[in-house]
Design a protein around this motif. Structure first.
Motif: not given
Length: 122
Positions: A41-42, A89-92
């Protein structure tokens, strides 16, 4: 038509592991490089890992030693084994492949999956 279908995302605690899969299907003649990108995000989308048709790999510095990219050419599938996951590591995560089709066997095009979400949180 070529489709890339990602799977394997989900919620995992820090230090945990996930394996992402991306299967290419459709009127495929050949697949050159396959890669994983991610977008938090962002932030802008970034290359995480890539693997050539010959098996050469490269990784973002942030994931070296933790992530492993591999492919199964017989099944037109690329994997991303993620270990020691961190909140950052959080992401799409998006699959990318450079593909030629049966109709145009020497015309290389990039194809993208729709993404699979990875959330690393306690």
């Amino acid at each position: 038509q070529v489709q890339l279908a990602e799977s394997g995302g989900g919620l995992v605690q820090p230090g945990g592991s996930l394996r992402l899969s991306c299967a290419a299907s459709g009127s495929i003649f050949s697949i050159n490089a396959m890669a994983w990108y991610r977008q938090a995000p962002g932030k802008e989308r970034e290359l995480v890992a890539a693997i050539t048709s010959g098996g050469s790999t490269n990784y973002a510095d942030s994931v070296k030693g933790r992530f492993t990219v591999s492919r199964d050419n017989a099944n037109n599938t690329v994997y991303l084994q993620m270990k020691n996951l961190k909140p950052e590591d959080t992401a799409a995560y998006y699959c990318n492949a450079v593909v030629t089709t049966i109709g145009r066997p020497y015309y290389w095009m990039h194809y993208w999956g729709k993404g699979t979400l990875v959330t690393v949180s306690s």
